[in-house]
Write an enzyme that holds these catalytic residues in place. Structure first.
Site, PDB file in Angstrom:
ATOM      1  N   THR A 125      17.459  61.274 -54.412  1.00 47.65           N
ATOM      2  CA  THR A 125      18.896  61.493 -54.252  1.00 47.65           C
ATOM      3  C   THR A 125      19.653  60.171 -54.161  1.00 47.65           C
ATOM      4  O   THR A 125      19.101  59.163 -53.696  1.00 47.65           O
ATOM      5  CB  THR A 125      19.146  62.319 -52.971  1.00 47.65           C
ATOM      6  OG1 THR A 125      20.519  62.227 -52.606  1.00 47.65           O
ATOM      7  CG2 THR A 125      18.329  61.786 -51.790  1.00 47.65           C
ATOM      8  N   ASP A 126      20.922  60.192 -54.538  1.00 47.51           N
ATOM      9  CA  ASP A 126      21.759  58.996 -54.384  1.00 47.51           C
ATOM     10  C   ASP A 126      21.993  58.662 -52.910  1.00 47.51           C
ATOM     11  O   ASP A 126      22.423  57.555 -52.579  1.00 47.51           O
ATOM     12  CB  ASP A 126      23.106  59.169 -55.122  1.00 47.51           C
ATOM     13  CG  ASP A 126      23.949  60.323 -54.603  1.00 47.51           C
ATOM     14  OD1 ASP A 126      23.469  61.087 -53.735  1.00 47.51           O
ATOM     15  OD2 ASP A 126      25.107  60.462 -55.056  1.00 47.51           O
ATOM     16  N   GLU A 127      21.696  59.627 -52.018  1.00 48.44           N
ATOM     17  CA  GLU A 127      21.966  59.397 -50.590  1.00 48.44           C
ATOM     18  C   GLU A 127      21.080  58.305 -50.001  1.00 48.44           C
ATOM     19  O   GLU A 127      21.367  57.792 -48.925  1.00 48.44           O
ATOM     20  CB  GLU A 127      21.826  60.709 -49.803  1.00 48.44           C
ATOM     21  CG  GLU A 127      22.793  61.759 -50.330  1.00 48.44           C
ATOM     22  CD  GLU A 127      22.913  63.021 -49.483  1.00 48.44           C
ATOM     23  OE1 GLU A 127      22.698  62.947 -48.263  1.00 48.44           O
ATOM     24  OE2 GLU A 127      23.243  64.065 -50.055  1.00 48.44           O
ATOM     25  N   TYR A 153      17.833  63.096 -43.183  1.00 44.96           N
ATOM     26  CA  TYR A 153      17.482  63.575 -44.536  1.00 44.96           C
ATOM     27  C   TYR A 153      17.327  62.403 -45.497  1.00 44.96           C
ATOM     28  O   TYR A 153      16.310  62.258 -46.175  1.00 44.96           O
ATOM     29  CB  TYR A 153      18.565  64.544 -45.050  1.00 44.96           C
ATOM     30  CG  TYR A 153      18.508  64.760 -46.553  1.00 44.96           C
ATOM     31  CD1 TYR A 153      17.437  65.443 -47.133  1.00 44.96           C
ATOM     32  CD2 TYR A 153      19.517  64.279 -47.394  1.00 44.96           C
ATOM     33  CE1 TYR A 153      17.370  65.635 -48.523  1.00 44.96           C
ATOM     34  CE2 TYR A 153      19.462  64.470 -48.774  1.00 44.96           C
ATOM     35  CZ  TYR A 153      18.392  65.142 -49.330  1.00 44.96           C
ATOM     36  OH  TYR A 153      18.334  65.330 -50.696  1.00 44.96           O
ATOM     37  N   LYS A 157      14.031  60.849 -47.605  1.00 45.04           N
ATOM     38  CA  LYS A 157      13.964  60.720 -49.066  1.00 45.04           C
ATOM     39  C   LYS A 157      13.698  59.255 -49.461  1.00 45.04           C
ATOM     40  O   LYS A 157      12.913  58.977 -50.363  1.00 45.04           O
ATOM     41  CB  LYS A 157      15.252  61.220 -49.715  1.00 45.04           C
ATOM     42  CG  LYS A 157      15.530  62.705 -49.545  1.00 45.04           C
ATOM     43  CD  LYS A 157      14.496  63.619 -50.191  1.00 45.04           C
ATOM     44  CE  LYS A 157      14.539  63.604 -51.694  1.00 45.04           C
ATOM     45  NZ  LYS A 157      13.588  64.617 -52.264  1.00 45.04           N
TER      46      LYS A 157
HETATM   47  P1  NAD Z   1      16.630  73.580 -51.904  1.00 47.30           P
HETATM   48  O1  NAD Z   1      16.697  73.429 -50.435  1.00 47.30           O
HETATM   49  O2  NAD Z   1      17.510  74.571 -52.593  1.00 47.30           O
HETATM   50  O3  NAD Z   1      15.127  73.933 -52.337  1.00 47.30           O
HETATM   51  C1  NAD Z   1      14.014  73.340 -51.762  1.00 47.30           C
HETATM   52  C2  NAD Z   1      12.785  74.194 -52.091  1.00 47.30           C
HETATM   53  O4  NAD Z   1      11.635  73.547 -51.554  1.00 47.30           O
HETATM   54  C3  NAD Z   1      12.826  75.595 -51.499  1.00 47.30           C
HETATM   55  O5  NAD Z   1      12.440  76.550 -52.459  1.00 47.30           O
HETATM   56  C4  NAD Z   1      11.815  75.536 -50.359  1.00 47.30           C
HETATM   57  O6  NAD Z   1      11.185  76.786 -50.097  1.00 47.30           O
HETATM   58  C5  NAD Z   1      10.834  74.514 -50.895  1.00 47.30           C
HETATM   59  N1  NAD Z   1      10.094  73.831 -49.812  1.00 47.30           N
HETATM   60  C6  NAD Z   1      10.615  73.246 -48.708  1.00 47.30           C
HETATM   61  N2  NAD Z   1       9.625  72.759 -47.937  1.00 47.30           N
HETATM   62  C7  NAD Z   1       8.455  73.012 -48.598  1.00 47.30           C
HETATM   63  C8  NAD Z   1       7.100  72.731 -48.329  1.00 47.30           C
HETATM   64  N3  NAD Z   1       6.728  72.084 -47.207  1.00 47.30           N
HETATM   65  N4  NAD Z   1       6.167  73.121 -49.222  1.00 47.30           N
HETATM   66  C9  NAD Z   1       6.520  73.780 -50.361  1.00 47.30           C
HETATM   67  N5  NAD Z   1       7.800  74.095 -50.661  1.00 47.30           N
HETATM   68  C10 NAD Z   1       8.757  73.705 -49.787  1.00 47.30           C
HETATM   69  O7  NAD Z   1      16.849  72.124 -52.484  1.00 47.30           O
HETATM   70  P2  NAD Z   1      17.551  71.643 -53.849  1.00 47.30           P
HETATM   71  O8  NAD Z   1      18.988  71.478 -53.599  1.00 47.30           O
HETATM   72  O9  NAD Z   1      17.069  72.490 -54.950  1.00 47.30           O
HETATM   73  O10 NAD Z   1      16.919  70.190 -53.975  1.00 47.30           O
HETATM   74  C11 NAD Z   1      15.695  69.984 -54.680  1.00 47.30           C
HETATM   75  C12 NAD Z   1      15.349  68.509 -54.646  1.00 47.30           C
HETATM   76  O11 NAD Z   1      16.399  67.750 -55.241  1.00 47.30           O
HETATM   77  C13 NAD Z   1      15.179  67.943 -53.235  1.00 47.30           C
HETATM   78  O12 NAD Z   1      14.098  67.061 -53.251  1.00 47.30           O
HETATM   79  C14 NAD Z   1      16.479  67.207 -52.965  1.00 47.30           C
HETATM   80  O13 NAD Z   1      16.269  66.129 -52.093  1.00 47.30           O
HETATM   81  C15 NAD Z   1      16.847  66.735 -54.360  1.00 47.30           C
HETATM   82  N6  NAD Z   1      18.296  66.554 -54.621  1.00 47.30           N
HETATM   83  C16 NAD Z   1      19.170  67.561 -54.384  1.00 47.30           C
HETATM   84  C17 NAD Z   1      20.516  67.396 -54.696  1.00 47.30           C
HETATM   85  C18 NAD Z   1      21.526  68.500 -54.474  1.00 47.30           C
HETATM   86  O14 NAD Z   1      22.725  68.280 -54.683  1.00 47.30           O
HETATM   87  N7  NAD Z   1      21.125  69.707 -54.103  1.00 47.30           N
HETATM   88  C19 NAD Z   1      20.967  66.175 -55.227  1.00 47.30           C
HETATM   89  C20 NAD Z   1      20.028  65.154 -55.463  1.00 47.30           C
HETATM   90  C21 NAD Z   1      18.691  65.363 -55.163  1.00 47.30           C
HETATM   91  P1  TYD Z   2      26.693  69.161 -48.647  1.00 44.65           P
HETATM   92  O1  TYD Z   2      26.868  70.266 -49.651  1.00 44.65           O
HETATM   93  O2  TYD Z   2      26.030  69.487 -47.343  1.00 44.65           O
HETATM   94  O3  TYD Z   2      25.965  67.974 -49.401  1.00 44.65           O
HETATM   95  P2  TYD Z   2      25.705  66.416 -48.915  1.00 44.65           P
HETATM   96  O4  TYD Z   2      25.985  66.301 -47.482  1.00 44.65           O
HETATM   97  O5  TYD Z   2      24.238  66.273 -49.199  1.00 44.65           O
HETATM   98  O6  TYD Z   2      26.581  65.584 -49.788  1.00 44.65           O
HETATM   99  O7  TYD Z   2      28.131  68.570 -48.312  1.00 44.65           O
HETATM  100  C1  TYD Z   2      28.969  68.027 -49.314  1.00 44.65           C
HETATM  101  C2  TYD Z   2      30.186  67.456 -48.630  1.00 44.65           C
HETATM  102  O8  TYD Z   2      30.938  68.549 -48.063  1.00 44.65           O
HETATM  103  C3  TYD Z   2      29.844  66.535 -47.464  1.00 44.65           C
HETATM  104  O9  TYD Z   2      30.809  65.472 -47.434  1.00 44.65           O
HETATM  105  C4  TYD Z   2      30.010  67.409 -46.234  1.00 44.65           C
HETATM  106  C5  TYD Z   2      31.101  68.386 -46.652  1.00 44.65           C
HETATM  107  N1  TYD Z   2      30.996  69.732 -46.058  1.00 44.65           N
HETATM  108  C6  TYD Z   2      32.117  70.305 -45.427  1.00 44.65           C
HETATM  109  O10 TYD Z   2      33.192  69.694 -45.352  1.00 44.65           O
HETATM  110  N2  TYD Z   2      31.992  71.559 -44.901  1.00 44.65           N
HETATM  111  C7  TYD Z   2      30.821  72.266 -44.949  1.00 44.65           C
HETATM  112  O11 TYD Z   2      30.755  73.398 -44.419  1.00 44.65           O
HETATM  113  C8  TYD Z   2      29.688  71.669 -45.617  1.00 44.65           C
HETATM  114  C9  TYD Z   2      28.378  72.407 -45.705  1.00 44.65           C
HETATM  115  C10 TYD Z   2      29.830  70.405 -46.156  1.00 44.65           C
END
Ligand code: NAD
Ligand code: TYD
Length: 341
Positions: A125-127, A153, A157
């Site tokens: 992630t960019d975070e 988090y 990562k």
């Molecule tokens: P999500 O929370 O929707 O899905 C995570 C999945 O992992 C779930 O299906 C969960 O059951 C499974 N999981 C969790 N712990 C586990 C374990 N111990 N063993 C096996 N399975 C397990 O997450 P997402 O938003 O789909 O993100 C997927 C990946 O992408 C993550 O690694 C996250 O850090 C990365 N990512 C997400 C975003 C975003 O905007 N959502 C952006 C950049 C990177």
């Molecule tokens: P989020 O979807 O949790 O992603 P991330 O924190 O990984 O970027 O949140 C996106 C942005 O929205 C973040 O600045 C926090 C804000 N946010 C709210 O303002 N209200 C909410 O209820 C949530 C879940 C997030």
């Protein structure tokens, strides 16, 4: 080719499995997911009967089970999406983030080395870069930006990324890493900003905006993230990191207002609430490297993507309802009940 995808029952992982099924008809797919609260087997319901697809309910920290699955399936490519992914939950309970995101990654890398996996891809992630000031729009995260994570988090990562780099350098694991900005689209668990706001607005509930609502995220449509990972695992160079971004910075409040406008709901539903502790101000990604080296370009602009996304949730209210009443948890037993992994 056989591709093993961890976390495939989550948001991006399920979108990625559909992307592979559509774009690589000759691939077989193995999904490993422990089905935490964020894992939803309904996300994969259209793949379950596909002969190219196998699902294992397993935890990536479980050394024995992961070894057994790798031994049986012998995947060529591993893409690790499995993670605890919600910043707010990491503030409440950091331990689970370290277990899954760091130790789980190590367990997968050990199995990948033992069974000769040809490419291990870590979805990051960019975070990991921390945050940028709001008043310096010229500053973007590049792959050279020092890691400076702020939440448990993002620390988990960043730690996993460093471990992947160490396995590549020390043991020669053929690994790549991608660092993507905030994704949006269908199948995202309704605890994250966009699906939460859609769900609440549909029920005329308050929309909780943290702090002043002026934090900035760079938003990318999930299918464009999938196409970037597909390019990296096939054409990306071992040992390299690729940033992936949408070039689409938005204040949170503007996202929330867009959702309300598309759903024809009043802005009066917006409720400012206490800020998230340590809340990162701004994320912005320079994706010049993946564009120049691998020819990646995102296909969906934000206006189109957010309309598609709102439409998806409107058409899948049963999906939201099953999460709300908890019945999505029962789907695994209904499909695979009694099966011994
Ligand atoms: P999500 O929370 O929707 O899905 C995570 C999945 O992992 C779930 O299906 C969960 O059951 C499974 N999981 C969790 N712990 C586990 C374990 N111990 N063993 C096996 N399975 C397990 O997450 P997402 O938003 O789909 O993100 C997927 C990946 O992408 C993550 O690694 C996250 O850090 C990365 N990512 C997400 C975003 C975003 O905007 N959502 C952006 C950049 C990177
Ligand atoms: P989020 O979807 O949790 O992603 P991330 O924190 O990984 O970027 O949140 C996106 C942005 O929205 C973040 O600045 C926090 C804000 N946010 C709210 O303002 N209200 C909410 O209820 C949530 C879940 C997030």
């Amino acid at each position: 080719m056989k591709i093993l995808v961890t976390g495939g029952a989550g948001f991006i992982g399920s979108n990625f499995l559909y992307y592979i099924a559509e774009n690589h008809s000759d691939y077989s797919m193995v999904c490993v997911d422990s089905l935490t609260y964020a894992g939803n087997l309904y996300n994969l319901s259209s793949l379950i009967s596909d002969s190219r697809f196998v699902f294992y309910k397993a935890d990536i920290t479980d050394v024995k089970t992961i070894d057994k699955i790798f031994g049986k399936e012998n995947p060529d490519i591993v893409v690790n999406f499995a993670a605890e992914s919600h910043v707010d939950r990491s503030i409440e309970n950091p331990g689970a983030f370290l277990d899954t995101n760091v130790i789980g990654t190590q367990v997968l890398m050990n199995a990948s080395m033992k069974y000769g996996v040809k490419r291990f891809h870590q979805v990051s992630t960019d975070e990991v870069y921390g945050d940028l000031p709001i008043d310096r729009p010229d500053l973007l995260f590049t792959e050279e930006t020092p890691l400076h994570p702020s939440s448990p988090y993002s620390v988990s990562k960043a730690s996993a990324d460093m471990l992947v780099q160490a396995y590549n350098r020390t043991y020669g694991l053929p690994a790549t890493i991608s660092r993507c900005s905030n994704n949006y689209g269908g199948y995202q668990f309704p605890e994250k900003l966009i699906p939460l706001m859609i769900t609440n607005a549909l029920q005329d509930k308050p929309l909780p905006v943290y702090g002043d609502g002026l934090n900035i995220r760079d938003w990318l449509y999930v299918k464009d993230h999938c196409s970037a990972i597909d390019l990296i695992i096939h054409k990306g160079k071992e040992g390299e990191i690729y940033n992936i971004g949408g070039n689409n910075e938005k204040h949170n409040i503007d996202i929330v207002k867009t959702v309300l406008r598309l759903l024809k709901k009043p802005e009066a539903l917006i409720t400012y609430v206490k800020d998230r502790p340590g809340h990162d101000r701004r994320y912005a990604v320079d994706s010049g490297k993946i564009r120049a080296e691998l020819g990646w370009t995102p296909k969906t602009d934000f206006d189109t993507g957010i309309e598609k996304t709102v439409k998806w949730y409107l058409e899948n209210q049963k999906w939201l309802q099953d999460i709300e009443d908890g019945s999505y948890k029962e789907y695994y037993d209904k499909i695979y009940g009694g099966r011994d992994e």
